[in-house]
Design an enzyme around this catalytic site. Structure first.
Site, mmCIF file in Angstrom:
data_model
loop_
_atom_site.group_PDB
_atom_site.id
_atom_site.type_symbol
_atom_site.label_atom_id
_atom_site.label_comp_id
_atom_site.label_asym_id
_atom_site.label_seq_id
_atom_site.Cartn_x
_atom_site.Cartn_y
_atom_site.Cartn_z
ATOM 1 N N LYS A 127 52.349 32.012 41.121
ATOM 2 C CA LYS A 127 52.215 30.561 41.129
ATOM 3 C C LYS A 127 51.257 30.113 42.233
ATOM 4 O O LYS A 127 50.491 29.183 42.065
ATOM 5 C CB LYS A 127 53.596 29.933 41.351
ATOM 6 N N LYS A 149 45.687 28.139 29.068
ATOM 7 C CA LYS A 149 47.143 27.992 28.885
ATOM 8 C C LYS A 149 47.633 28.992 27.856
ATOM 9 O O LYS A 149 48.613 29.683 28.058
ATOM 10 C CB LYS A 149 47.423 26.557 28.442
ATOM 11 N N GLU A 193 47.419 32.665 29.221
ATOM 12 C CA GLU A 193 48.296 33.052 30.330
ATOM 13 C C GLU A 193 49.760 33.129 29.919
ATOM 14 O O GLU A 193 50.481 33.994 30.405
ATOM 15 C CB GLU A 193 48.087 32.193 31.576
ATOM 16 N N GLU A 236 40.936 24.491 29.476
ATOM 17 C CA GLU A 236 42.348 24.455 29.867
ATOM 18 C C GLU A 236 43.246 24.916 28.708
ATOM 19 O O GLU A 236 44.196 25.679 28.917
ATOM 20 C CB GLU A 236 42.736 23.046 30.343
ATOM 21 N N TRP A 285 53.827 40.566 45.598
ATOM 22 C CA TRP A 285 52.950 40.520 44.424
ATOM 23 C C TRP A 285 51.860 41.546 44.720
ATOM 24 O O TRP A 285 51.070 41.371 45.648
ATOM 25 C CB TRP A 285 52.365 39.115 44.263
ATOM 26 N N ARG A 341 56.991 31.564 43.079
ATOM 27 C CA ARG A 341 55.605 31.871 43.435
ATOM 28 C C ARG A 341 55.054 33.071 42.671
ATOM 29 O O ARG A 341 53.852 33.284 42.642
ATOM 30 C CB ARG A 341 55.516 32.169 44.938
ATOM 31 N N ASN A 344 52.382 39.239 54.222
ATOM 32 C CA ASN A 344 51.632 38.543 53.155
ATOM 33 C C ASN A 344 50.163 38.610 53.517
ATOM 34 O O ASN A 344 49.818 38.421 54.686
ATOM 35 C CB ASN A 344 52.007 37.060 53.074
ATOM 36 N N GLY A 345 49.292 38.781 52.533
ATOM 37 C CA GLY A 345 47.855 38.781 52.804
ATOM 38 C C GLY A 345 47.241 40.138 52.519
ATOM 39 O O GLY A 345 47.884 41.016 51.928
ATOM 40 N N HIS A 380 24.755 31.533 19.606
ATOM 41 C CA HIS A 380 23.749 32.288 20.359
ATOM 42 C C HIS A 380 24.273 33.657 20.777
ATOM 43 O O HIS A 380 23.855 34.195 21.794
ATOM 44 C CB HIS A 380 23.277 31.468 21.563
ATOM 45 N N CYS A 404 53.175 36.687 47.316
ATOM 46 C CA CYS A 404 54.170 37.213 48.248
ATOM 47 C C CYS A 404 54.856 36.090 49.017
ATOM 48 O O CYS A 404 54.257 35.058 49.298
ATOM 49 C CB CYS A 404 53.502 38.127 49.257
HETATM 50 O O1 M6R Z 1 47.797 25.791 43.269
HETATM 51 P P1 M6R Z 1 46.423 25.658 42.693
HETATM 52 O O2 M6R Z 1 46.275 24.438 41.847
HETATM 53 O O3 M6R Z 1 45.353 25.708 43.744
HETATM 54 O O4 M6R Z 1 46.259 26.907 41.763
HETATM 55 C C1 M6R Z 1 45.043 27.161 41.110
HETATM 56 C C2 M6R Z 1 45.215 28.190 40.013
HETATM 57 O O5 M6R Z 1 45.693 29.391 40.541
HETATM 58 C C3 M6R Z 1 46.200 27.701 38.922
HETATM 59 O O6 M6R Z 1 45.781 26.493 38.364
HETATM 60 C C4 M6R Z 1 46.313 28.761 37.818
HETATM 61 O O7 M6R Z 1 45.125 28.850 37.108
HETATM 62 C C5 M6R Z 1 47.500 28.442 36.904
HETATM 63 N N1 M6R Z 1 48.200 29.645 36.583
HETATM 64 C C6 M6R Z 1 47.114 27.823 35.639
HETATM 65 O O8 M6R Z 1 48.217 27.522 34.842
#
Ligand code: M6R
Length: 591
Positions: free
Chosen positions: A586, A470, A473, A466, A75, A27, A99-100, A489, A2
């Site tokens: 974001k 990637k 997502e 990672e 959001w 964001r 927000n929150g 296992h 948000c």
């Molecule tokens: O802003 P931050 O690095 O603290 O964010 C952490 C995660 O939310 C962020 O890395 C998220 O996993 C990304 N979408 C990955 O691409």
């Protein structure tokens, strides 16, 4: 997540608010709205989806000329992403954006319903509006807001307008909010980028502080008393929304990696500067972060233990903040964050600070809460990332860990090589990024699959985490990362005919072991794919990605960009919204 912007001044309010909302778009959000006032009437316009839709609606429907207002990108947390749940909310005399998350909203709502309040939405934010409206019946605004603060549990940043009052009010707890100061105009914003076009002067609000904004003045109150606060100057350049000719921000940001990596390495090529990377004083390190930042931490853990001789544990911040901490005199807590505003990472950092343990943050956003509050900081300076999937910021986090492990190991006499080995990495990375056709070809072989695995051992497992995140997502292709030896296992039961199993091999010592594990999946029909370095490549009969050899400290920085590009092309083939994947934000500013 948000975003909030508020404006009071002589400019066309909807223009300022929309500009702010556009700047906050990166964001992540699923609905947006504005409330504007012409000193008499309040007009609320909302839309589901993009800010551009809201703009169209405002152009069609807005009837009043206004000199102040508040706006929001939402959001969804409490209640689905629809028009009713979009902000602003108005109940009685109170219009607000929030927000929150208000944790006791169900209880408060029940009481307010008994007192006659009716609610339209499923949001906790509407409850805040009703509660404030109730307190306004017997109190002036400041007293009413102070009573509200006493009742609310959870996190909030609130921008508020009251009927027939001609002022903006702002308050916060755990969600960021700042006051922007202009010439005969004032702003409030959850992020400086929303207002940087108009002013770089700002004041950070702290919990229990209430800001009252008028066109030509602002006042801040705490516990009923007016207080003075330092005015800060931001050197943020704002968000560069251009894609530089690329079709997506994600691609643009991946292609920036060599430049930002070189900048970072050049900075620490200076021996004096490098002292900040030396952790030889510490016996134990806790790395705390979320998502990709945590996976950068996993790379860090492997490097610290292998080359710097420091016992290291990695925790997701959401777990760390509630777990019992066992620190010794020589523990360091490292926080990692691109945005510097991730709620769980902030909370974990504050806990550590309260427990008097040393904290160090690896952070990208210099204006962020984490950058301000951590004991020490190392700025990655990757520049703003707009694509929700982090790419360049992750690579720089990994680079900081690699340089820290190297510097510490060297100072302890454990490493013989020279720091200059880092200098060759940016150019080698350019070579990795040039092989676009290979990633496109491989993506074609994967994109129609339903599921895939990434497997690896040691540091390669950290890279798998990672790579897999990637891929899922941005392309929504189901993917799991597994320690190669652990697969048999139980989880190997999921392997089916044709399922891609991507095996990462950069560690020479573990190469044969990982290959044996890949073969176990191939014996059950998997499509084996290898990602490796030139010096280890003798894989003639495999689909593969081969990156230039560099060093055991730096290989990760060449392997992951290749995986980022593979994910990009898989997502492109699957027709995904690459820069704004569904359900993601974001900056994750709620717990
Ligand atoms: O802003 P931050 O690095 O603290 O964010 C952490 C995660 O939310 C962020 O890395 C998220 O996993 C990304 N979408 C990955 O691409």
């Amino acid at each position: 997540m948000c975003g909030i912007i508020g404006y009071i001044g002589g400019k066309k309010t909807t223009d300022v608010l929309l500009e702010g909302l556009y700047a906050l778009e990166y964001r992540g959000y699923d609905s947006a709205g504005v409330a504007i006032c012409d000193n008499k009437d309040i007009e609320i316009i909302k839309s589901v989806g993009r800010v551009s839709l809201l703009e169209e609606k405002i152009n069609k429907e807005s009837k009043i000329k206004s000199n102040y207002g508040i706006a929001h990108t939402r959001w969804a947390t409490n209640g689905e992403a629809n028009l009713t749940n979009a902000h602003p909310h108005k109940i009685g005399k109170v219009t607000l954006v929030h927000n929150g998350i208000i944790e006791n909203s169900d209880l408060l709502k029940e009481k307010l319903i008994k007192e006659g309040y009716k609610f339209n939405s499923d949001t906790d934010s509407e409850v805040v509006a009703a509660l404030l409206d109730k307190y306004l019946k017997d109190n002036d605004v400041l007293k009413a807001i102070n009573l509200l603060i006493k009742d609310l549990k959870g996190s909030y940043a609130l921008g508020i307008m009251i009927d027939n009052d001609n002022k903006l009010y702002a308050l916060r707890k755990d969600s960021p909010l700042l006051l922007g100061i202009g010439e005969k105009e004032n702003f409030l914003a959850s992020d400086i980028t929303a207002i940087i076009k108009h002013t770089n002067k700002y004041i950070l609000l702290e919990p229990k502080e209430i800001a009252v904004l008028e066109e030509d003045k602002y006042e801040i109150f705490k516990d009923g008393n007016k207080i003075e606060k330092e005015v800060l100057i931001s050197d943020s350049k704002g968000i560069d929304n251009s894609k530089n000719g690329y079709s997506h921000h994600m691609m643009k940001e991946i292609m920036e990696e060599p430049i930002v990596l070189k900048r970072l390495i050049d900075r620490f090529s200076d021996e004096k500067e490098r002292k900040n990377l030396d952790l030889s004083n510490y016996k134990e390190i806790d790395i705390v972060a979320c998502g990709s930042a945590m996976y950068a931490g996993l790379v860090g853990q492997n490097l610290f233990e292998e080359y710097a001789g420091i016992k290291t544990t990695v925790y997701p911040a959401s777990e760390y903040r509630y777990k019992k901490k066992i620190y010794n005199q020589k523990t360091l807590v490292i926080l990692v964050s691109q945005s510097g505003e991730t709620a769980d990472t902030i909370a974990a950092m504050r806990e550590a600070i309260e427990l008097n343990v040393d904290t160090l943050a690896i952070v990208n956003n210099p204006d962020s809460t984490i950058a301000r509050e951590a004991g020490k900081i190392i700025l990655t300076n990757a520049g703003v990332e707009i694509a929700v999937a982090t790419t360049k910021a992750y690579i720089l986090q990994v680079c900081v860990f690699a340089m820290m492990a190297f510097t510490t190991g060297k100072n302890k006499g454990l490493i013989k090589e020279d720091f200059s080995l880092f200098n060759e990495v940016p150019n080698k990375l350019k070579l990795v990024l040039e092989k676009q056709d290979e990633y496109k070809e491989l993506a074609k072989k994967i994109y129609k699959k339903e599921s895939c695995f990434f497997i690896g051992r040691g540091i390669d497992y950290a890279l798998c985490m990672e790579g897999s995140l990637k891929l899922k997502e941005v392309s929504y292709l189901h993917s799991e990362a597994y320690q190669a030896g652990e697969l048999k296992h139980g989880t190997i039961s999921l392997v089916e005919e044709g399922m891609p199993v991507i095996c990462i091999i950069s560690d020479k010592e573990l190469k044969d072991k990982s290959i044996s594990n890949l073969k176990e999946t191939e014996a059950r029909g998997s499509l084996g794919i290898i990602v490796t370095t030139e010096d280890l490549d003798d894989f003639d009969n495999y689909l593969k990605i081969v990156v230039p050899s560099s060093s055991k400290y730096t290989d990760s920085m060449l392997i992951v960009p290749a995986l980022q590009l593979l994910s990009y092309y898989v997502a492109l083939n699957r027709g995904c919204d690459i820069d704004k994947p569904r359900n993601l934000a974001k900056s994750v500013t709620v717990e």
